[in-house]
Enzyme design. Structure first.
Site, PDB file in Angstrom:
ATOM      1  N   ASN A 166      27.721  10.636  66.002  1.00  0.00           N
ATOM      2  CA  ASN A 166      26.735   9.576  65.455  1.00  0.00           C
ATOM      3  C   ASN A 166      27.163   8.146  65.862  1.00  0.00           C
ATOM      4  O   ASN A 166      28.410   8.032  65.894  1.00  0.00           O
ATOM      5  CB  ASN A 166      26.301   9.709  64.080  1.00  0.00           C
ATOM      6  CG  ASN A 166      27.406   8.957  63.350  1.00  0.00           C
ATOM      7  OD1 ASN A 166      27.464   7.944  63.072  1.00  0.00           O
ATOM      8  ND2 ASN A 166      28.568   9.936  62.915  1.00  0.00           N
ATOM      9  N   SER A 177      37.406   3.227  57.252  1.00  0.00           N
ATOM     10  CA  SER A 177      37.599   4.199  58.692  1.00  0.00           C
ATOM     11  C   SER A 177      36.257   4.441  59.389  1.00  0.00           C
ATOM     12  O   SER A 177      36.516   5.160  60.450  1.00  0.00           O
ATOM     13  CB  SER A 177      37.990   5.374  58.029  1.00  0.00           C
ATOM     14  OG  SER A 177      37.118   5.941  56.790  1.00  0.00           O
ATOM     15  N   CYS A 178      35.235   3.646  59.266  1.00  0.00           N
ATOM     16  CA  CYS A 178      34.068   3.928  60.126  1.00  0.00           C
ATOM     17  C   CYS A 178      34.681   3.470  61.683  1.00  0.00           C
ATOM     18  O   CYS A 178      35.344   2.241  61.795  1.00  0.00           O
ATOM     19  CB  CYS A 178      32.991   2.968  59.847  1.00  0.00           C
ATOM     20  SG  CYS A 178      31.322   3.232  60.779  1.00  0.00           S
ATOM     21  N   ASN A 226      35.581   2.261  52.523  1.00  0.00           N
ATOM     22  CA  ASN A 226      35.393   2.918  53.826  1.00  0.00           C
ATOM     23  C   ASN A 226      36.014   2.046  54.766  1.00  0.00           C
ATOM     24  O   ASN A 226      35.906   0.759  55.003  1.00  0.00           O
ATOM     25  CB  ASN A 226      33.866   2.847  54.173  1.00  0.00           C
ATOM     26  CG  ASN A 226      33.556   3.629  55.650  1.00  0.00           C
ATOM     27  OD1 ASN A 226      34.679   3.460  56.409  1.00  0.00           O
ATOM     28  ND2 ASN A 226      32.322   3.779  56.045  1.00  0.00           N
ATOM     29  N   LYS A 276      39.042   5.889  51.826  1.00  0.00           N
ATOM     30  CA  LYS A 276      38.670   6.573  53.065  1.00  0.00           C
ATOM     31  C   LYS A 276      39.461   6.652  54.361  1.00  0.00           C
ATOM     32  O   LYS A 276      39.007   5.726  54.695  1.00  0.00           O
ATOM     33  CB  LYS A 276      37.137   6.844  53.161  1.00  0.00           C
ATOM     34  CG  LYS A 276      36.613   8.238  54.074  1.00  0.00           C
ATOM     35  CD  LYS A 276      35.122   8.020  54.016  1.00  0.00           C
ATOM     36  CE  LYS A 276      34.674   9.217  55.089  1.00  0.00           C
ATOM     37  NZ  LYS A 276      33.199   9.144  54.861  1.00  0.00           N
ATOM     38  N   LYS A 284      25.886   6.713  50.441  1.00  0.00           N
ATOM     39  CA  LYS A 284      26.055   5.973  51.816  1.00  0.00           C
ATOM     40  C   LYS A 284      26.687   4.466  51.769  1.00  0.00           C
ATOM     41  O   LYS A 284      26.234   3.703  51.158  1.00  0.00           O
ATOM     42  CB  LYS A 284      24.753   5.828  52.784  1.00  0.00           C
ATOM     43  CG  LYS A 284      24.748   5.391  53.897  1.00  0.00           C
ATOM     44  CD  LYS A 284      23.534   5.382  54.888  1.00  0.00           C
ATOM     45  CE  LYS A 284      23.384   4.736  56.265  1.00  0.00           C
ATOM     46  NZ  LYS A 284      24.361   5.525  57.028  1.00  0.00           N
ATOM     47  N   THR A 326      34.806  10.493  60.723  1.00  0.00           N
ATOM     48  CA  THR A 326      34.668  10.866  61.859  1.00  0.00           C
ATOM     49  C   THR A 326      35.607  10.326  62.876  1.00  0.00           C
ATOM     50  O   THR A 326      36.354   9.630  62.744  1.00  0.00           O
ATOM     51  CB  THR A 326      33.183  10.542  62.415  1.00  0.00           C
ATOM     52  OG1 THR A 326      33.254   9.200  62.149  1.00  0.00           O
ATOM     53  CG2 THR A 326      32.416  11.231  61.426  1.00  0.00           C
TER      54      THR A 326
END
Length: 367
Positions: free
Chosen positions: A77, A138-139, A136, A177, A45, A205
């Site tokens: 989410n 891209s969150c 990350n 990502k 995570k 997402t």
């Protein structure tokens, strides 16, 4: 006998199924369990240097169900990255590599737009012995308010710069990502590769509003009567993920892609491989069906390979890419096919006519 193992960017995966970054990899204990069950790799995570800024809400999940059944076809989410202390993550990663030295462990990291922060976390995390990084970029929710996640990933210049910072100090493979919340996915992916990324992980997402509760008239998931757009995942996003993987694979021949988005069966995974992915990541599917899904995934992919006589994954990675073209080309191909069919029919009619004439001539001569 099929061989499910694959080596990507120097990392040897026992099989191409990787548990994706999210709740399935929230600490060392659950990651160890995934290794014991047979997953080919694990992306922990996402975490950052300062966990004190990460405050989650409850509830933070919402489900979209099929109209005629209770099946979950979509999942949203609004969960943030890990709220566990950074020091705990370093200890977990160190212990995992000590006890599972041959399993692939990838650290998902995220930081603010500061070179020193990114380079600090890279230096300290790679010292634990992890096999690779997933950046990350891209969150889609929460952290863009701090200019993190998607706020970076949708800007190609920032993507290239941040990946470049990481590659200056990283001695292990780096995957970027990418966010699907852009018009052309090849642009930020190309920027990541120019910055030095060894591979691309996609998609994260999709920014969404899963629905409104028609009893309360409030958006879901509802927190004290309010909500925010969140990240949409699950089997319903698979067509979007397949298209974006295809586009990036076509634009960057041979690039290592870890395909993500709605993978719940071995057949789902096979489609990503056929479009250029070399590993696939499963997150929502494992959350809904359990980590034990890995046995099914491997068996179903093996069956697909046996049915098509593929001995290993490399034999069919990207095999379907040549069959994507332009609409103009489709029109031309259809015209050629119709013309050929018409010509064949005309030739057949002509032969039939000749046969009839010959038959009639023979009858006249005989008479």
């Amino acid at each position: 006998m099929t061989d499910l193992s694959i080596t990507v960017n120097g990392m040897k995966f026992d099989n191409p199924f990787v548990l994706g970054s999210g709740p399935p990899g929230t600490n060392g204990k659950v990651i160890a369990r995934s290794f014991d069950l047979g997953w080919g790799g694990m992306v922990a995570k996402t975490f950052a240097l300062d966990a004190s800024k990460v405050i989650n809400t409850t509830p933070r999940y919402a489900k979209l169900r099929a109209r005629s059944t209770d099946e979950v076809i979509g999942f949203e989410n609004i969960e943030l990255i890990s709220d566990r202390p950074y020091a705990d993550w370093l200890d977990d990663l160190r212990q995992l590599k000590k006890h599972y030295p041959h399993k692939i462990l990838i650290a998902s990291i995220m930081e603010e737009y500061r070179c020193e922060a990114w380079q600090q976390i890279v230096r300290e995390v790679q010292a634990t012995g992890v096999d690779g990084f997933e950046l990350n970029l891209s969150c889609p929710h929460g952290l863009p308010e701090r200019k993190m996640g998607m706020a970076m990933g949708e800007n190609p210049d920032i993507v290239e710069e941040v990946v470049g910072w990481v590659k200056q100090v990283s001695t292990i493979p780096v995957w970027a990502k990418m966010t699907p919340n852009v018009g052309n996915p090849t642009v930020p992916a190309g920027a990541a590769l120019r910055g030095g990324a060894d591979g691309i992980a996609m998609i994260n997402t999709i920014l969404s509003v899963i629905g409104i509760d028609l009893k309360t008239l409030r958006p879901m998931p509802t927190v004290e009567g309010h909500s925010v757009p969140g990240g949409y995942s699950g089997q319903s996003v698979r067509p979007i993920a397949l298209r974006q993987v295809m586009e990036v694979a076509r634009a960057n021949k041979g690039v290592a892609i870890s395909g993500i988005g709605g993978i719940e069966t071995g057949a789902d995974a096979a489609q990503f491989f056929l479009l250029g992915a070399s590993t696939v990541q499963v997150c929502t599917g494992a959350m809904l069906r359990g980590y034990e899904i890995i046995s099914e995934l491997k068996d179903e992919l093996s069956k697909f390979m046996v049915d098509h006589q593929f001995a290993n994954l490399r034999e069919f990675i990207g095999k379907s890419l040549p069959f994507f073209t332009t609409h103009h080309d489709l029109v031309d191909r259809q015209k050629v096919a119709r013309d050929a069919k018409e010509a064949k029919r005309s030739n057949r009619d002509a032969e039939t006519w000749k046969g009839d004439i010959s038959k009639e001539t023979s009858i006249l001569v005989t008479n």
